[in-house]
Design a protein around this motif. Structure first.
Motif, PDB file in Angstrom:
ATOM      1  N   VAL A   1      -1.037  -3.607  -6.498  1.00 16.44           N
ATOM      2  CA  VAL A   1      -0.570  -2.702  -5.448  1.00 16.44           C
ATOM      3  C   VAL A   1      -1.732  -1.793  -5.026  1.00 16.44           C
ATOM      4  N   GLY A   2      -1.556  -1.065  -3.941  1.00 15.59           N
ATOM      5  CA  GLY A   2      -2.567  -0.061  -3.550  1.00 15.59           C
ATOM      6  C   GLY A   2      -3.149  -0.255  -2.162  1.00 15.59           C
ATOM      7  N   GLY A   3      -3.015  -1.480  -1.595  1.00 15.21           N
ATOM      8  CA  GLY A   3      -3.481  -1.702  -0.220  1.00 15.21           C
ATOM      9  C   GLY A   3      -4.958  -1.373  -0.059  1.00 15.21           C
ATOM     10  N   THR A   4      -5.273  -0.529   0.909  1.00 14.66           N
ATOM     11  CA  THR A   4      -6.656  -0.107   1.176  1.00 14.66           C
ATOM     12  C   THR A   4      -7.413   0.166  -0.115  1.00 14.66           C
ATOM     13  N   TRP A   5      -6.747   0.838  -1.042  1.00 11.28           N
ATOM     14  CA  TRP A   5      -7.427   1.328  -2.258  1.00 11.28           C
ATOM     15  C   TRP A   5      -7.499   0.275  -3.338  1.00 11.28           C
ATOM     16  N   PHE A   6      -6.788  -0.830  -3.115  1.00 14.12           N
ATOM     17  CA  PHE A   6      -6.922  -1.997  -3.981  1.00 14.12           C
ATOM     18  C   PHE A   6      -8.127  -2.822  -3.528  1.00 14.12           C
TER      19      PHE A   6
ATOM     20  N   LEU B   1      -4.999   8.535  13.739  1.00 16.50           N
ATOM     21  CA  LEU B   1      -5.546   9.806  14.219  1.00 16.50           C
ATOM     22  C   LEU B   1      -4.958  10.975  13.436  1.00 16.50           C
ATOM     23  N   THR B   2      -4.277  10.644  12.347  1.00 18.83           N
ATOM     24  CA  THR B   2      -3.667  11.703  11.534  1.00 18.83           C
ATOM     25  C   THR B   2      -4.053  11.501  10.069  1.00 18.83           C
ATOM     26  N   ASN B   3      -3.640  12.449   9.255  1.00 20.64           N
ATOM     27  CA  ASN B   3      -3.600  12.202   7.814  1.00 20.64           C
ATOM     28  C   ASN B   3      -2.532  11.123   7.647  1.00 20.64           C
TER      29      ASN B   3
ATOM     30  N   LEU C   1      -5.873  -0.944   8.772  1.00 17.80           N
ATOM     31  CA  LEU C   1      -7.260  -1.317   8.488  1.00 17.80           C
ATOM     32  C   LEU C   1      -7.260  -2.253   7.285  1.00 17.80           C
ATOM     33  N   SER C   2      -6.655  -3.416   7.457  1.00 24.77           N
ATOM     34  CA  SER C   2      -6.506  -4.325   6.326  1.00 24.77           C
ATOM     35  C   SER C   2      -6.950  -5.742   6.654  1.00 24.77           C
ATOM     36  N   SER C   3      -7.353  -5.960   7.906  1.00 27.27           N
ATOM     37  CA  SER C   3      -7.796  -7.295   8.275  1.00 27.27           C
ATOM     38  C   SER C   3      -9.303  -7.207   8.540  1.00 27.27           C
TER      39      SER C   3
ATOM     40  N   CYS D   1     -11.615   9.074  -0.052  1.00 22.27           N
ATOM     41  CA  CYS D   1     -10.933   9.495   1.170  1.00 22.27           C
ATOM     42  C   CYS D   1     -11.738  10.590   1.881  1.00 22.27           C
ATOM     43  N   ASP D   2     -11.464  10.726   3.177  1.00 21.54           N
ATOM     44  CA  ASP D   2     -12.093  11.803   3.938  1.00 21.54           C
ATOM     45  C   ASP D   2     -11.071  12.879   4.301  1.00 21.54           C
ATOM     46  N   VAL D   3      -9.879  12.745   3.737  1.00 19.56           N
ATOM     47  CA  VAL D   3      -8.863  13.792   3.834  1.00 19.56           C
ATOM     48  C   VAL D   3      -8.747  14.349   2.417  1.00 19.56           C
TER      49      VAL D   3
ATOM     50  N   ARG E   1       1.102 -14.083   0.264  1.00 22.35           N
ATOM     51  CA  ARG E   1       0.830 -13.715   1.661  1.00 22.35           C
ATOM     52  C   ARG E   1       1.985 -14.178   2.529  1.00 22.35           C
ATOM     53  N   VAL E   2       2.482 -13.312   3.371  1.00 25.11           N
ATOM     54  CA  VAL E   2       3.510 -13.723   4.324  1.00 25.11           C
ATOM     55  C   VAL E   2       2.816 -14.456   5.465  1.00 25.11           C
ATOM     56  N   LEU E   3       3.250 -15.688   5.687  1.00 24.22           N
ATOM     57  CA  LEU E   3       2.626 -16.522   6.715  1.00 24.22           C
ATOM     58  C   LEU E   3       3.415 -16.478   8.015  1.00 24.22           C
TER      59      LEU E   3
ATOM     60  N   ALA F   1       4.491  -3.407   6.657  1.00 17.28           N
ATOM     61  CA  ALA F   1       3.703  -2.311   6.076  1.00 17.28           C
ATOM     62  C   ALA F   1       2.313  -2.872   5.795  1.00 17.28           C
ATOM     63  N   THR F   2       1.795  -3.579   6.810  1.00 15.76           N
ATOM     64  CA  THR F   2       0.602  -4.407   6.621  1.00 15.76           C
ATOM     65  C   THR F   2      -0.715  -3.651   6.785  1.00 15.76           C
ATOM     66  N   GLY F   3      -0.628  -2.362   7.186  1.00 18.21           N
ATOM     67  CA  GLY F   3      -1.850  -1.541   7.237  1.00 18.21           C
ATOM     68  C   GLY F   3      -2.595  -1.660   8.553  1.00 18.21           C
TER      69      GLY F   3
ATOM     70  N   ARG G   1     -13.328  -1.462  -2.920  1.00 17.79           N
ATOM     71  CA  ARG G   1     -13.904  -0.955  -4.180  1.00 17.79           C
ATOM     72  C   ARG G   1     -15.404  -0.814  -4.064  1.00 17.79           C
ATOM     73  N   TYR G   2     -15.904  -0.707  -2.843  1.00 17.31           N
ATOM     74  CA  TYR G   2     -17.353  -0.608  -2.661  1.00 17.31           C
ATOM     75  C   TYR G   2     -17.874   0.721  -3.215  1.00 17.31           C
ATOM     76  N   PRO G   3     -19.173   0.795  -3.542  1.00 14.01           N
ATOM     77  CA  PRO G   3     -19.704   2.033  -4.115  1.00 14.01           C
ATOM     78  C   PRO G   3     -19.478   3.202  -3.159  1.00 14.01           C
TER      79      PRO G   3
ATOM     80  N   GLY H   1       0.853  -1.189   0.000  1.00 13.89           N
ATOM     81  CA  GLY H   1       0.000   0.000   0.000  1.00 13.89           C
ATOM     82  C   GLY H   1       0.890   1.242   0.000  1.00 13.89           C
ATOM     83  N   PHE H   2       0.328   2.367   0.439  1.00  9.77           N
ATOM     84  CA  PHE H   2       1.114   3.604   0.508  1.00  9.77           C
ATOM     85  C   PHE H   2       2.439   3.353   1.242  1.00  9.77           C
ATOM     86  N   ALA H   3       2.379   2.572   2.342  1.00 15.79           N
ATOM     87  CA  ALA H   3       3.565   2.401   3.188  1.00 15.79           C
ATOM     88  C   ALA H   3       4.620   1.531   2.507  1.00 15.79           C
TER      89      ALA H   3
HETATM   90  P1  FAD Z   1      -2.746  -0.665   3.512  1.00 13.40           P
HETATM   91  O1  FAD Z   1      -3.161   0.269   2.456  1.00 13.40           O
HETATM   92  O2  FAD Z   1      -3.793  -1.305   4.330  1.00 13.40           O
HETATM   93  O3  FAD Z   1      -1.852  -1.781   2.815  1.00 13.40           O
HETATM   94  C1  FAD Z   1      -1.418  -2.911   3.527  1.00 13.40           C
HETATM   95  C2  FAD Z   1      -1.204  -4.025   2.531  1.00 13.40           C
HETATM   96  O4  FAD Z   1      -0.559  -5.098   3.229  1.00 13.40           O
HETATM   97  C3  FAD Z   1      -2.486  -4.590   1.955  1.00 13.40           C
HETATM   98  O5  FAD Z   1      -2.454  -4.527   0.556  1.00 13.40           O
HETATM   99  C4  FAD Z   1      -2.521  -6.039   2.419  1.00 13.40           C
HETATM  100  O6  FAD Z   1      -3.017  -6.913   1.437  1.00 13.40           O
HETATM  101  C5  FAD Z   1      -1.049  -6.304   2.673  1.00 13.40           C
HETATM  102  N1  FAD Z   1      -0.839  -7.347   3.671  1.00 13.40           N
HETATM  103  C6  FAD Z   1      -1.310  -7.414   4.946  1.00 13.40           C
HETATM  104  N2  FAD Z   1      -0.895  -8.554   5.537  1.00 13.40           N
HETATM  105  C7  FAD Z   1      -0.147  -9.214   4.617  1.00 13.40           C
HETATM  106  C8  FAD Z   1       0.574 -10.429   4.629  1.00 13.40           C
HETATM  107  N3  FAD Z   1       0.596 -11.226   5.707  1.00 13.40           N
HETATM  108  N4  FAD Z   1       1.243 -10.794   3.524  1.00 13.40           N
HETATM  109  C9  FAD Z   1       1.241 -10.010   2.411  1.00 13.40           C
HETATM  110  N5  FAD Z   1       0.569  -8.841   2.343  1.00 13.40           N
HETATM  111  C10 FAD Z   1      -0.103  -8.455   3.440  1.00 13.40           C
HETATM  112  N6  FAD Z   1      -6.711   7.315   5.960  1.00 13.40           N
HETATM  113  C11 FAD Z   1      -6.636   8.655   5.841  1.00 13.40           C
HETATM  114  O7  FAD Z   1      -5.700   9.262   6.353  1.00 13.40           O
HETATM  115  N7  FAD Z   1      -7.564   9.328   5.125  1.00 13.40           N
HETATM  116  C12 FAD Z   1      -8.584   8.714   4.510  1.00 13.40           C
HETATM  117  O8  FAD Z   1      -9.395   9.359   3.884  1.00 13.40           O
HETATM  118  C13 FAD Z   1      -8.713   7.309   4.662  1.00 13.40           C
HETATM  119  N8  FAD Z   1      -9.725   6.645   4.085  1.00 13.40           N
HETATM  120  C14 FAD Z   1      -9.830   5.295   4.255  1.00 13.40           C
HETATM  121  C15 FAD Z   1     -10.876   4.627   3.649  1.00 13.40           C
HETATM  122  C16 FAD Z   1     -11.038   3.273   3.830  1.00 13.40           C
HETATM  123  C17 FAD Z   1     -12.155   2.561   3.160  1.00 13.40           C
HETATM  124  C18 FAD Z   1     -10.151   2.572   4.686  1.00 13.40           C
HETATM  125  C19 FAD Z   1     -10.335   1.103   4.943  1.00 13.40           C
HETATM  126  C20 FAD Z   1      -9.084   3.223   5.262  1.00 13.40           C
HETATM  127  C21 FAD Z   1      -8.899   4.592   5.033  1.00 13.40           C
HETATM  128  N9  FAD Z   1      -7.833   5.287   5.573  1.00 13.40           N
HETATM  129  C22 FAD Z   1      -7.731   6.641   5.409  1.00 13.40           C
HETATM  130  C23 FAD Z   1      -6.743   4.560   6.219  1.00 13.40           C
HETATM  131  C24 FAD Z   1      -5.845   3.910   5.126  1.00 13.40           C
HETATM  132  O9  FAD Z   1      -5.774   2.574   5.452  1.00 13.40           O
HETATM  133  C25 FAD Z   1      -4.496   4.606   5.069  1.00 13.40           C
HETATM  134  O10 FAD Z   1      -4.688   5.964   4.733  1.00 13.40           O
HETATM  135  C26 FAD Z   1      -3.491   4.031   4.054  1.00 13.40           C
HETATM  136  O11 FAD Z   1      -4.070   3.682   2.840  1.00 13.40           O
HETATM  137  C27 FAD Z   1      -2.760   2.873   4.673  1.00 13.40           C
HETATM  138  O12 FAD Z   1      -1.715   2.464   3.837  1.00 13.40           O
HETATM  139  P2  FAD Z   1      -0.767   1.253   4.290  1.00 13.40           P
HETATM  140  O13 FAD Z   1       0.151   0.999   3.175  1.00 13.40           O
HETATM  141  O14 FAD Z   1      -0.210   1.533   5.616  1.00 13.40           O
HETATM  142  O15 FAD Z   1      -1.761   0.032   4.526  1.00 13.40           O
END
Ligand code: FAD
Ligand code: NAP
Length: 557
Positions: A53-58, A444-446, A155-157, A67-69, A120-122, A151-153, A61-63, A27-29
């Motif tokens: 790629v894209g994490g959250t945004w991948f 709690l941040t952007n 809000l990804s589980s 983002c809220d920022v 997937r990393v197990l 960089a697992t996010g 894809r719901y209607p 994702g972004f991280a």
């Molecule tokens: P993610 O984008 O979650 O990416 C993590 C990736 O890690 C995922 O692709 C996942 O598949 C992968 N992963 C996890 N575990 C494993 C594993 N074991 N093996 C391999 N891959 C794995 N934040 C804001 O600041 N502003 C917003 O407006 C905002 N809107 C959001 C809207 C939605 C619907 C959601 C769910 C979240 C939103 N967020 C928002 C929070 C958002 O998650 C972050 O802004 C940002 O996209 C996080 O990026 P990331 O790379 O840290 O994590």
């Protein structure tokens, strides 16, 4: 620590199986982490469970997902060329646009060659003799890396409650956080959506336009502020871009790193008329800045009640049926759960094809072949949408079998809740870093500047360790304990711990109730910089070829 060569078992039989850094998530991280590490000459591989790629945004894809920022802020700033060339089209970017942007980033910086998708990393196990992480994946990889970055996010589980009969439903079911790529056409269908958090609030108005009937199963009503989304004025975009560096630098000094005007006065110091005027202005402006209306909204319940009553009055003005308006009116603390941002949410309940079903006192009993039941009544449905959120902040980390020193698992170590130093690392797990981990300001941040700050700090730390001939770095228990106490103390002085939010893990049955994010941006950034400037104060550094430990300095918050 003696320098030990890994046996073929511990490296990888495949060529290129050893890396300086293994990164989990694209994702972004993960994308920026890869770019940054490659830029300083380190080898890295990203493992991503998704097929893109894209994490959250991948995944989301719901209607209505967006983002809220605001988009001029919700984007990377590490490359001025990138931020100048990319053109955002809306005030709040939609999911497809953010996903296009992240794909553009992957291409522009030639990142794909080091990203392994559908993997997937197990497990990740620290080999103490070698001072390396062994990473095992669903694709059968077994690679080693000196450092491992999660960089697992946050809000990804996804969380799908274990409703009785869940697998019995004969119709289609979806989770907002794992939406089909081809989209879903609800035309003519009776749809049930469970949940009324941010994801539901964005999707309900659009699903209602398609479905023959939409049933909204609401357990706790949420506060939501209109987004007033619009096409982005090219003039505004041009102005921001003309001074982008200043705009970004200014925002980093603001609470939450967001371009929000924060009123320094107490809501209670204002007359009711002045308060009303301030809230009206914020409502008309739209979105998260509503919470900046007064300094004490999340410190004083009495102050917060004034904001809560203002929003409830807006609901009564908007929703024609007073009974439905009352059911939609939250009684909790505004902002205690993540504030939602919507487009025509409350208005949607004036439609004749939308029914609000209150499941607060009578929960959903079971999912049946043809729908679901509440209070013994069956709601017949063609489709169920689970907008039931996430096992936030720790869910994706603890799904991986992470084992540190002595084979101790992260899951055991965090059984009473996550414990980190600065949200970046945890004692007993050398050379393991978290991006926006629990104990950091993160959600709690952007998120994008917070992610960038962590990526840059981690890359600098890795370079420091290697350049000075150390093999490993990990936080001391003392530093970690002090940090955890500080995080709790700061949260405890606010209204945040008073409601059942995912910030506290309260949405997941059995999860320890700990306030996970750190309420302290921007001083947090100074603290991280200070730790680095003091040769990683609060960390212990271990040499590669002897057991000499660097003296650790006393820790201050
Ligand atoms: P993610 O984008 O979650 O990416 C993590 C990736 O890690 C995922 O692709 C996942 O598949 C992968 N992963 C996890 N575990 C494993 C594993 N074991 N093996 C391999 N891959 C794995 N934040 C804001 O600041 N502003 C917003 O407006 C905002 N809107 C959001 C809207 C939605 C619907 C959601 C769910 C979240 C939103 N967020 C928002 C929070 C958002 O998650 C972050 O802004 C940002 O996209 C996080 O990026 P990331 O790379 O840290 O994590
Ligand atoms: P969420 O905020 O956790 O909402 C989940 C919803 O499901 C809640 O209404 C919850 O009710 C309900 N629920 C859970 N279990 C239930 C059960 N057993 N029975 C009935 N209802 C149940 O999840 P989300 O909406 O996916 O949002 C998560 C976070 O992602 C947000 O807070 C935000 O940070 C981010 N996000 C942002 C945006 C955006 O606007 N940019 C959009 C989507 C998501 P209770 O409240 O009673 O638990």
């Amino acid at each position: 620590m003696a320098e030990v060569k890994l046996t073929p078992m511990e490296t990888n039989q495949k060529p290129g199986g050893d890396f300086d850094v293994a990164i989990v998530g694209a994702g972004f991280a993960g994308l920026y982490m890869l770019h940054r590490l490659r830029g300083v000459g380190l080898s890295a591989r990203v493992f991503e469970a998704g097929s893109g790629v894209g994490g959250t945004w991948f995944w989301n894809r719901y209607p209505g997902a967006r983002c809220d920022v605001e988009s001029m802020e919700y984007s990377y700033q590490f490359s001025d060329e990138l931020q100048q060339e990319w053109v955002w089209t809306e005030r709040y970017a939609s999911q497809p646009e953010i996903l296009r942007y992240l794909n553009h980033v992957a291409d522009r910086f030639d990142l794909r060659r080091n990203i392994q998708l559908n993997t997937r990393v197990l497990a990740a196990t620290f080999n103490e003799t070698a001072g390396r992480w062994i990473v095992e994946t669903s694709a059968g990889d077994r690679v080693s890396a000196q450092f491992c970055v999660m960089a697992t996010g946050c809000l990804s589980s996804t969380n799908t409650p274990n409703f009785k009969g869940r697998d019995r439903f004969a119709g289609s079911s979806y989770h907002t956080g794992n939406w089909p790529h081809e989209g879903v056409d609800f035309t003519g269908e009776r749809v049930g959506i469970i949940g009324t958090g941010s994801s539901a609030i964005q999707s309900i108005p659009l699903i209602a336009q398609q479905a023959s009937h939409l049933f909204v199963f609401q357990r706790t009503p949420a506060y939501t502020i209109p987004a007033h989304n619009n096409p982005l004025d090219p003039e505004v975009q041009r102005e921001v871009k003309a001074n982008y560096a200043n705009f970004r630098a200014r925002n980093k000094l603001l609470p939450s790193g967001l371009n929000i005007r924060h009123n320094e006065v107490s809501a209670l110091a204002m007359s009711p008329q002045e308060r009303q005027r301030e809230y009206e202005e914020r409502w008309a402006h739209g979105g998260l800045p509503f919470l900046g209306a007064f300094a004490d909204l999340l410190l004083s319940k009495e102050a917060n009640d004034t904001a809560a009553e203002f929003i409830r009055e807006k609901i009564r003005e908007t929703v024609r049926d007073p009974v439905i308006a009352e059911k939609l009116s939250p009684r909790t603390v505004v902002g205690c759960k993540r504030l939602c941002v919507d487009t025509e949410y409350y208005q949607t309940f004036n439609r004749s094809n939308v029914t609000l079903v209150d499941v607060s006192s009578s929960p959903i009993e079971e999912i049946t072949k043809h729908g679901l039941t509440v209070k013994g009544k069956e709601y017949e449905l063609d489709a169920i949408v689970f907008a039931t959120g996430y096992d936030a902040m720790t869910g994706s980390l603890l799904k991986i079998d992470i084992r540190g020193k002595g084979g101790r698992s992260l899951k055991e170590t965090w059984a009473e809740g996550p414990r980190t130093y600065l949200g970046l690392a945890t004692a007993g797990f050398p050379n393991l870093f978290f991006i926006t981990g629990p104990g950091s300001p993160s959600v709690l941040t952007n998120m994008i500047p917070s992610i960038e700050q962590h990526v840059e700090w981690i890359a600098d730390c890795v370079l420091y360790v290697r350049a000075r001939g150390f093999a490993c770095i990990e936080p001391t228990l003392a530093a970690q304990d002090a940090w955890v106490s500080h995080v709790n103390e700061v949260a405890g002085a606010t209204l945040f711990p008073t409601c059942n939010s995912w910030y506290l893990g309260a949405n997941i049955p059995g999860k320890s109730r700990v306030f996970m994010p750190y309420l302290g941006f921007p001083p947090y950034v100074e603290k991280c910089d200070d730790v680095a400037a003091k040769n990683y104060e609060g960390f212990v550094l271990i040499r590669g070829n002897d057991d000499e430990r660097q003296a650790t300095l006393p820790v201050t918050n």
